[in-house]
Each structure stands twice: as C-alpha cells, then as structure tokens.
Motif scaffolding. Structure first.
Motif, PDB file in Angstrom:
ATOM      1  N   LEU A 101     -13.517 -10.200  -2.585  1.00  0.00           N
ATOM      2  CA  LEU A 101     -12.364  -9.616  -3.278  1.00  0.00           C
ATOM      3  C   LEU A 101     -12.241  -8.120  -3.004  1.00  0.00           C
ATOM      4  O   LEU A 101     -11.152  -7.613  -2.687  1.00  0.00           O
ATOM      5  N   GLU A 102     -13.351  -7.417  -3.070  1.00  0.00           N
ATOM      6  CA  GLU A 102     -13.330  -5.965  -2.808  1.00  0.00           C
ATOM      7  C   GLU A 102     -12.955  -5.670  -1.362  1.00  0.00           C
ATOM      8  O   GLU A 102     -12.198  -4.729  -1.079  1.00  0.00           O
ATOM      9  N   LEU A 105      -9.352  -5.699  -0.813  1.00  0.00           N
ATOM     10  CA  LEU A 105      -8.654  -4.561  -1.440  1.00  0.00           C
ATOM     11  C   LEU A 105      -8.876  -3.231  -0.709  1.00  0.00           C
ATOM     12  O   LEU A 105      -8.139  -2.268  -0.946  1.00  0.00           O
ATOM     13  N   ILE A 113      -6.042   1.064  -6.653  1.00  0.00           N
ATOM     14  CA  ILE A 113      -6.120  -0.382  -6.901  1.00  0.00           C
ATOM     15  C   ILE A 113      -5.587  -0.679  -8.304  1.00  0.00           C
ATOM     16  O   ILE A 113      -6.198  -0.323  -9.293  1.00  0.00           O
ATOM     17  N   LYS A 115      -4.007  -3.516 -11.253  1.00  0.00           N
ATOM     18  CA  LYS A 115      -4.268  -4.895 -11.690  1.00  0.00           C
ATOM     19  C   LYS A 115      -3.448  -5.880 -10.864  1.00  0.00           C
ATOM     20  O   LYS A 115      -3.921  -6.952 -10.499  1.00  0.00           O
ATOM     21  N   GLU A 118      -4.975  -6.430  -7.529  1.00  0.00           N
ATOM     22  CA  GLU A 118      -6.167  -7.269  -7.619  1.00  0.00           C
ATOM     23  C   GLU A 118      -5.768  -8.733  -7.757  1.00  0.00           C
ATOM     24  O   GLU A 118      -6.367  -9.623  -7.158  1.00  0.00           O
ATOM     25  N   ARG A 122      -6.703 -11.838  -5.220  1.00  0.00           N
ATOM     26  CA  ARG A 122      -7.256 -13.134  -5.654  1.00  0.00           C
ATOM     27  C   ARG A 122      -6.394 -14.285  -5.142  1.00  0.00           C
ATOM     28  O   ARG A 122      -6.903 -15.301  -4.673  1.00  0.00           O
TER      29      ARG A 122
END
Ligand SMILES: Nc1ncnc2c1ncn2[C@@H]1O[C@H](COP(=O)(O)OP(=O)(O)OP(=O)(O)O)[C@@H](O)[C@H]1O
Ligand SMILES: [Mg+2]
Length: 225
Positions: A101-102, A105, A113, A115, A118, A122
């Motif tokens: 995930l990181e 991003l 970053i 919400k 993120e 996902r």
C-alpha cells in the motif's frame, strides 16, 4: 500526445559506445494502445525511459503536446512525470522497507497523502487481486505480486499515458489476462494511452498498434488478417 522525433541514445562504457537507439520516431495519441516487441538488448527499456522523461536522449526530441521536454526545468520535468506518466519498471523498483500500500502511494508523497488517495491505492491493489496483500513488504510478495503492485503504483496518479515494461512478464496466463483486460478497460473508459513492451504476443489484438524494435530501430508492423 507524445512524439519521439529521431531519437538516438548512445551509452558510453569506458572506451566503447553502445548505440541503443539509432533514430526512433513514434507518435502516441490519446487512447492509443501500443505494443512494442523485440529481442533482448534491442532498446525497448531505453525507448520507454526516454519517452517517460526518465532519461535524456543523445539526440532527437521528445515532445509532449508539442512542447520539447528537454526545455523543461527540473521542476517541470518532475511535474510531467508525476502528473502525466505512469511507469511500470521492468524490475518493479519497489521500496523494500515499505508495504504494498505504501509503495503504491510513494509517487504522491510530494502532493500529500490524503484519505481519498489511500482509498484509491487500496482499490487499485484490490483490482490487481492484491486486497489480501496490502501490508506485505516486497520481500514477502511473489514476483507476480510485486509486478502488480508496480502496476497499481503506475496508476495512482491517474496518468494520461502508461509506459509499461513487460508488465505481464512475471504473471501466469490467467493473471496476465486479467491485468491486460483491466488495462484495456482503462483505455476504453478513460481514453488512457498505453505503450506496452511485451514478449506475450497472445495479448495483442488487431486493433492495437504494433511496433517491432530491432538493433535500435523501430518498425511499424502491419499485420494481415
Ligand atoms: N546504462 C547502460 N549503460 C550501457 N549500456 C546500456 C545501458 N543500458 C542499456 N545498455 C545497452 O543498450 C542496449 C539496449 O538496452 P535496453 O535495456 O534498452 O534493451 P531491452 O530491449 O530493454 O532488453 P531486454 O529485453 O533484455 O530488457 C543493450 O545493448 C544494453 O546492453
Ligand atoms: Mg528491457
């Protein structure tokens, strides 16, 4: 639109010169789905990296919407890469200490970053069939899983063009077909352009643009039937 105009690349290794590209011209229009095939060492990665502004050509020009990117300053070039281009590296280039995930991003760190970003990361990983691997680091992922993280990362910035260096090279046939279908869906629905280097010719369709590169020269392939 991205245009390569008589691009050459000479690598110097000590006394020897490698003429990796010998005058390559190519136009990629919005919505194009382009495949490039060719033997190992023929200049495919070099071509993609020059197109994406990751490497400067020895001679020739790269034009984005008519603007010569060699005239961009560092800031303009990094904006171009960050906002317009999605790049899938042949060797994935994931950061070992970060989770899947990181890693997805990472390109957005300069923007901050949020919400919603993120959430998008996902969702992209879920689209890639990696919903159950969000918090694994590259060392805990298979080759094909790393490759799909790299594809998700290339899409996080909602690019205009995706440059993908053998994006299905590590995938089994079923997963490769699933990823290719997803890229075609983005191409159709969002008019997103793709330039895909591949050895998996079974994914190529009649409506695609196909080029073969050999010894640093690019040839358009007109197929019959
Ligand atoms: N950094 C470098 N320094 C010197 N020579 C290089 C460098 N990168 C690539 N080359 C050489 O340039 C040529 C083209 O390399 P490139 O990586 O573009 O090929 P490729 O078509 O992507 O090959 P592959 O299918 O194996 O990935 C090769 O002969 C390679 O050895
Ligand atoms: Mg390569």
């Amino acid at each position: 639109m991205i245009v390569l105009d008589k691009v050459t690349k000479v690598y110097k290794v000590g006394e020897t010169e490698v003429h990796a590209l010998k005058g390559v011209s190519l136009k990629v229009r919005p919505g194009d789905f382009v495949f490039i095939v060719g033997p190992s060492g023929s200049g495919k990665t070099t071509l993609l990296e020059i197109m994406g502004g990751l490497m400067t050509p020895t001679s020739g020009r790269v034009l984005i919407d008519g603007k010569d990117i060699s005239k961009f300053n560092d800031w303009q070039l990094s904006l171009f890469r960050r906002n317009r281009i999605g790049f899938v590296f042949q060797n994935f280039n994931l950061i070992p200490s970060l989770t899947a995930l990181e890693n997805v991003l990472v390109p957005m760190i300069p923007e901050g970053i949020t919400k919603s970003l993120e959430k998008r990361a996902r969702e992209l990983l879920k689209e890639m069939g990696l919903g159950h691997r969000l918090h694994h680091t590259p060392g805990q992922l298979s080759g094909g899983e790393k490759q799909r993280v790299a594809i998700a990362r290339a899409l996080i910035n909602e690019p205009l063009i995706v440059l993908a260096d053998e994006p299905t090279g590590e995938l089994d046939t079923a997963t490769g077909a699933m990823i290719m279908d997803y890229m075609r869906k983005l191409n159709k629905e969002n008019n997103l352009s793709f330039v895909i280097v591949t050895h998996d010719v079974e994914y190529i369709r009649k409506s695609d643009k196909l080029y073969r590169i050999k010894d640093g020269l690019l040839h358009h392939v007109r197929r019959v039937g």
